[in-house]
Design a protein around this motif. Sequence first.
Motif, PDB file in Angstrom:
ATOM      1  N   LEU A 183      -0.273  -7.539  -5.502  1.00  0.00           N
ATOM      2  CA  LEU A 183      -0.003  -7.467  -4.072  1.00  0.00           C
ATOM      3  C   LEU A 183      -1.027  -6.554  -3.402  1.00  0.00           C
ATOM      4  O   LEU A 183      -1.119  -5.373  -3.711  1.00  0.00           O
ATOM      5  N   PHE A 184      -1.795  -7.139  -2.475  1.00  0.00           N
ATOM      6  CA  PHE A 184      -2.768  -6.369  -1.705  1.00  0.00           C
ATOM      7  C   PHE A 184      -2.133  -5.969  -0.374  1.00  0.00           C
ATOM      8  O   PHE A 184      -1.655  -6.824   0.375  1.00  0.00           O
ATOM      9  N   VAL A 185      -2.157  -4.675  -0.081  1.00  0.00           N
ATOM     10  CA  VAL A 185      -1.574  -4.164   1.164  1.00  0.00           C
ATOM     11  C   VAL A 185      -2.697  -3.602   2.040  1.00  0.00           C
ATOM     12  O   VAL A 185      -3.317  -2.594   1.694  1.00  0.00           O
ATOM     13  N   ALA A 186      -2.962  -4.275   3.164  1.00  0.00           N
ATOM     14  CA  ALA A 186      -3.979  -3.805   4.106  1.00  0.00           C
ATOM     15  C   ALA A 186      -3.420  -2.630   4.896  1.00  0.00           C
ATOM     16  O   ALA A 186      -2.381  -2.753   5.554  1.00  0.00           O
ATOM     17  N   GLU A 193      -7.314 -11.540   6.831  1.00  0.00           N
ATOM     18  CA  GLU A 193      -7.313 -12.165   5.508  1.00  0.00           C
ATOM     19  C   GLU A 193      -7.987 -11.219   4.540  1.00  0.00           C
ATOM     20  O   GLU A 193      -8.697 -10.296   4.951  1.00  0.00           O
ATOM     21  N   ILE A 194      -7.758 -11.436   3.249  1.00  0.00           N
ATOM     22  CA  ILE A 194      -8.307 -10.547   2.221  1.00  0.00           C
ATOM     23  C   ILE A 194      -9.083 -11.375   1.198  1.00  0.00           C
ATOM     24  O   ILE A 194      -8.635 -12.455   0.792  1.00  0.00           O
ATOM     25  N   ARG A 195     -10.241 -10.847   0.796  1.00  0.00           N
ATOM     26  CA  ARG A 195     -11.067 -11.497  -0.209  1.00  0.00           C
ATOM     27  C   ARG A 195     -11.560 -10.458  -1.214  1.00  0.00           C
ATOM     28  O   ARG A 195     -11.658  -9.272  -0.893  1.00  0.00           O
ATOM     29  N   PRO A 196     -11.913 -10.892  -2.425  1.00  0.00           N
ATOM     30  CA  PRO A 196     -12.518  -9.950  -3.368  1.00  0.00           C
ATOM     31  C   PRO A 196     -13.915  -9.581  -2.900  1.00  0.00           C
ATOM     32  O   PRO A 196     -14.648 -10.421  -2.360  1.00  0.00           O
ATOM     33  N   GLN A 231       3.659   0.724   9.502  1.00  0.00           N
ATOM     34  CA  GLN A 231       4.704  -0.292   9.489  1.00  0.00           C
ATOM     35  C   GLN A 231       4.175  -1.610   8.937  1.00  0.00           C
ATOM     36  O   GLN A 231       3.098  -2.063   9.314  1.00  0.00           O
ATOM     37  N   LEU A 232       4.926  -2.218   8.045  1.00  0.00           N
ATOM     38  CA  LEU A 232       4.576  -3.534   7.520  1.00  0.00           C
ATOM     39  C   LEU A 232       4.711  -4.579   8.621  1.00  0.00           C
ATOM     40  O   LEU A 232       5.734  -4.641   9.307  1.00  0.00           O
ATOM     41  N   LEU A 233       3.659  -5.382   8.802  1.00  0.00           N
ATOM     42  CA  LEU A 233       3.686  -6.403   9.843  1.00  0.00           C
ATOM     43  C   LEU A 233       4.013  -7.791   9.301  1.00  0.00           C
ATOM     44  O   LEU A 233       5.024  -8.391   9.683  1.00  0.00           O
ATOM     45  N   ASP A 234       3.154  -8.319   8.428  1.00  0.00           N
ATOM     46  CA  ASP A 234       3.331  -9.698   7.972  1.00  0.00           C
ATOM     47  C   ASP A 234       2.487  -9.968   6.734  1.00  0.00           C
ATOM     48  O   ASP A 234       1.696  -9.131   6.325  1.00  0.00           O
ATOM     49  N   GLU A 235       2.665 -11.153   6.172  1.00  0.00           N
ATOM     50  CA  GLU A 235       1.811 -11.584   5.075  1.00  0.00           C
ATOM     51  C   GLU A 235       0.549 -12.212   5.661  1.00  0.00           C
ATOM     52  O   GLU A 235       0.590 -12.843   6.724  1.00  0.00           O
ATOM     53  N   ILE A 236      -0.564 -12.041   4.971  1.00  0.00           N
ATOM     54  CA  ILE A 236      -1.831 -12.624   5.399  1.00  0.00           C
ATOM     55  C   ILE A 236      -2.463 -13.370   4.218  1.00  0.00           C
ATOM     56  O   ILE A 236      -2.155 -13.078   3.069  1.00  0.00           O
ATOM     57  N   PRO A 237      -3.345 -14.318   4.487  1.00  0.00           N
ATOM     58  CA  PRO A 237      -3.927 -15.128   3.408  1.00  0.00           C
ATOM     59  C   PRO A 237      -4.837 -14.339   2.479  1.00  0.00           C
ATOM     60  O   PRO A 237      -5.480 -13.371   2.882  1.00  0.00           O
ATOM     61  N   ILE A 238      -4.885 -14.802   1.236  1.00  0.00           N
ATOM     62  CA  ILE A 238      -5.843 -14.304   0.237  1.00  0.00           C
ATOM     63  C   ILE A 238      -6.788 -15.459  -0.066  1.00  0.00           C
ATOM     64  O   ILE A 238      -6.359 -16.535  -0.440  1.00  0.00           O
ATOM     65  N   HIS A 239      -8.082 -15.256   0.100  1.00  0.00           N
ATOM     66  CA  HIS A 239      -9.075 -16.284  -0.211  1.00  0.00           C
ATOM     67  C   HIS A 239      -9.924 -15.793  -1.377  1.00  0.00           C
ATOM     68  O   HIS A 239     -10.605 -14.777  -1.268  1.00  0.00           O
ATOM     69  N   ILE A 240      -9.859 -16.503  -2.475  1.00  0.00           N
ATOM     70  CA  ILE A 240     -10.534 -16.074  -3.705  1.00  0.00           C
ATOM     71  C   ILE A 240     -11.646 -17.072  -4.057  1.00  0.00           C
ATOM     72  O   ILE A 240     -11.424 -18.261  -4.053  1.00  0.00           O
TER      73      ILE A 240
END
Length: 240
Positions: A183-186, A193-196, A231-240
């Motif tokens: 789980l990646f938490v921004a 979105e999050i990428r490696p 505060q936690l807002l929402d889920e966001i995409p993971i692009h790998i």
Amino acid sequence: MTKVKINYSSLMVPSYFVERINRFMIKCKLKESGEKVEAHLPDSGRLKELLIEGQEVYLLPNDNPKRKTRFSAVCVQSADSRGWVSINSQVPNRIAQLAFSSNILLSYKGWEYVRAEYTKGHSRWDHLLKRDEEQMVVEVKGVTLVNDKKIGFFPDAVTSRGTKHVLELIEINKEKNWKASLLFVAQREDIEEIRPATDIDPVFSEALKSAAKSGVKIVGCRCKVSLDGIQLLDEIPIHI
């Protein structure tokens, strides 16, 4: 989404970043008095794009005589001065625990929270969940690095430990009645979105690709950081 928030102390004081002394200590100038002080930095990441001379940093005073510094860093203003970024690597884990306990992340619906810090194999994992006869270990990683396209990247420095965790998650996910997740938490709101970070740590990036292909659950979420708290807002995409 149910509100998941960690409140910040009203005792925080504003300062300006001066320099990084070592991995876990920074020097700041208090905004009110101009005094230069040393503060504990609870994040060993590179944070090069955040710890800029003159950038505003909020510090929390402490009165523990055993501590080497009088303050701990809490959050820093983003480079564009439009928001705040958490610089405490323990916060993502605490946010995740609250989210799991409240069962509000859609990607983990149906999974019941069991406990934190569960040892399996060669590592201690951040969280353990269960669903019927199945169990799931979850490792949490905080994300602070972002580009001008609102893409967040992990890691911001080479992480052999992170690669080791990902490879172990792949093996756990192969076991009967076991699942594994990352789980990646921004720790900032401006990540969509999050990428490696392939250019920073290609070995970790390849491990993450292998994990995704093998069925390890990889999830991303983001938080809003203000001077009141995170505060936690929402889920966001993971692009790998």
